[in-house]
Write a protein that holds these residues in place. Structure first.
Motif, short mmCIF file in Angstrom:
data_model
loop_
_atom_site.label_atom_id
_atom_site.label_comp_id
_atom_site.label_asym_id
_atom_site.label_seq_id
_atom_site.Cartn_x
_atom_site.Cartn_y
_atom_site.Cartn_z
N ALA A 1 -6.80 -4.29 -14.00
CA ALA A 1 -7.12 -3.78 -15.21
C ALA A 1 -6.04 -3.30 -16.11
N ARG A 2 -5.13 -2.62 -15.31
CA ARG A 2 -3.84 -1.91 -15.96
C ARG A 2 -2.60 -2.91 -15.44
N SER A 3 -2.82 -3.90 -14.71
CA SER A 3 -1.35 -4.76 -14.37
C SER A 3 -0.53 -3.69 -13.67
N ALA A 4 -1.17 -2.99 -12.94
CA ALA A 4 -0.29 -1.84 -12.06
C ALA A 4 -0.25 -1.98 -10.52
N PHE A 5 0.76 -1.87 -9.78
CA PHE A 5 0.97 -2.17 -8.59
C PHE A 5 1.42 -0.85 -7.70
N PHE A 6 1.04 -0.86 -6.60
CA PHE A 6 1.66 0.41 -5.96
C PHE A 6 1.63 0.25 -4.32
N ARG A 7 3.04 0.33 -3.88
CA ARG A 7 3.58 -0.05 -2.66
C ARG A 7 2.59 1.20 -1.61
N ILE A 8 1.83 0.89 -0.85
CA ILE A 8 1.25 1.78 0.24
C ILE A 8 1.71 1.88 1.38
N ASP A 9 2.00 2.76 2.32
CA ASP A 9 2.34 2.74 3.71
C ASP A 9 1.17 2.38 4.62
N TRP A 10 1.41 2.35 6.08
CA TRP A 10 0.31 2.13 6.83
C TRP A 10 -0.76 3.15 6.95
N LEU A 11 -0.40 4.25 6.90
CA LEU A 11 -1.52 5.31 7.27
C LEU A 11 -2.30 5.25 5.85
N PHE B 1 -3.02 2.78 4.01
CA PHE B 1 -3.68 1.60 4.20
C PHE B 1 -5.18 1.98 5.20
N GLU B 2 -4.87 2.42 6.36
CA GLU B 2 -5.77 2.57 7.34
C GLU B 2 -6.78 3.77 6.56
N ILE B 3 -6.24 4.78 5.83
CA ILE B 3 -7.07 5.65 5.44
C ILE B 3 -8.18 5.08 4.16
N LEU B 4 -7.70 4.28 3.58
CA LEU B 4 -8.36 3.39 2.40
C LEU B 4 -9.35 2.47 3.42
N CYS B 5 -9.07 1.94 4.50
CA CYS B 5 -9.96 1.08 5.07
C CYS B 5 -11.36 1.99 5.44
N GLN B 6 -11.06 3.07 5.81
CA GLN B 6 -12.03 3.98 6.25
C GLN B 6 -12.68 4.94 5.00
N TRP B 7 -12.40 4.63 3.76
CA TRP B 7 -12.68 5.37 2.75
C TRP B 7 -14.43 5.64 2.45
N SER B 8 -14.95 4.45 2.82
CA SER B 8 -16.63 4.44 2.69
C SER B 8 -17.22 5.71 3.47
N ARG B 9 -16.22 6.20 4.35
CA ARG B 9 -17.08 7.42 5.32
C ARG B 9 -17.14 8.61 4.32
N GLY B 10 -16.44 8.66 3.16
CA GLY B 10 -16.71 9.68 2.14
C GLY B 10 -16.27 11.07 2.52
N ASP B 11 -16.08 11.32 3.78
CA ASP B 11 -15.32 12.62 4.30
C ASP B 11 -14.04 12.58 4.77
N PRO B 12 -13.05 13.73 4.33
CA PRO B 12 -11.83 13.70 4.86
C PRO B 12 -11.68 13.78 6.34
N ALA B 13 -12.38 14.69 7.17
CA ALA B 13 -12.41 14.69 8.41
C ALA B 13 -12.99 13.52 9.15
N ALA B 14 -13.98 12.93 8.74
CA ALA B 14 -14.61 11.70 9.28
C ALA B 14 -13.51 10.54 9.08
N ILE B 15 -12.78 10.57 7.98
CA ILE B 15 -11.86 9.25 7.74
C ILE B 15 -10.72 9.70 8.74
N ALA B 16 -10.29 10.88 8.88
CA ALA B 16 -8.85 11.28 9.69
C ALA B 16 -9.27 10.91 11.01
N ASP C 1 -4.19 14.77 5.01
CA ASP C 1 -3.47 13.30 4.72
C ASP C 1 -4.46 12.68 3.85
N VAL C 2 -5.80 12.54 4.03
CA VAL C 2 -6.98 12.07 3.35
C VAL C 2 -7.19 12.56 2.04
#
Length: 120
Positions: free
Chosen positions: A58-68, A70-85, A100-101
Motif C-alpha cells: 500500500a505504501r510501496s515500502a520494504f523492510f529487511r527483517i532478521d530471522w528472529l 521473522f519467527e516472531i511474525l510466524c507466531q503472531w496470531s498467538r496474540g500474546d508476547p509470552a506465548a509467542i516467545a 523481543d516480541v
C-alpha cells in the motif's frame, strides 16, 4: 454487616492491583497485522543466517527483517508476547523473550504495519 479483620491490603489497594494487572503490557493482545503485507525471502547474511523482506504494498515500502523477527511474525496470531516467545524458543534454535516480541510490535506500529483498533 460483616467486618473483615484479616490483615492485608484494603479494597482500594486490591482494586488498584487489579487495574494494573489488566493494563499490564504482558496481558494485552497484540494488534493484528495488516492483511496486505507480504514477506519475501532474502539472500543470507554474510554469516549464513537468513533474512527476509517485509513488503507493505500500500505504501510501496520494504523492510529487511532478521530471522528472529521473522519467527516472531510466524507466531503472531498467538496474540500474546509470552506465548509467542515460548513458541519461538520451542520451535527454533533461537532465543526469544516477551520483550523481543514487544520490540517487534513497536516496530510494526511505528511503521503502520498493524491494523488500527476497531478494524476487522
Amino acid at each position: 454487616m460483616i467486618a473483615f479483620d484479616a490483615p492485608g491490603p484494603g479494597p482500594e489497594a486490591l482494586l488498584a492491583a487489579l487495574r494494573k494487572s489488566l493494563l499490564s503490557p504482558r496481558q494485552q493482545r497484540l494488534p493484528a497485522l495488516r492483511q496486505e503485507l507480504a514477506i519475501h525471502p532474502g539472500a543470507p547474511e554474510a554469516d549464513g543466517t537468513p533474512n527476509w523482506t517485509l513488503q507493505d504494498p500500500a505504501r510501496s515500502a520494504f523492510f529487511r527483517i532478521d530471522w528472529l523477527t521473522f519467527e516472531i511474525l510466524c507466531q503472531w496470531s498467538r496474540g500474546d508476547p509470552a506465548a509467542i516467545a515460548a513458541a519461538v524458543c520451542r520451535d527454533t534454535p533461537l532465543e526469544a523473550t516477551p520483550d523481543d516480541v514487544r520490540n517487534v510490535a513497536q516496530f510494526l506500529a511505528n511503521n503502520h504495519l498493524v491494523q488500527h483498533a476497531g478494524r476487522d
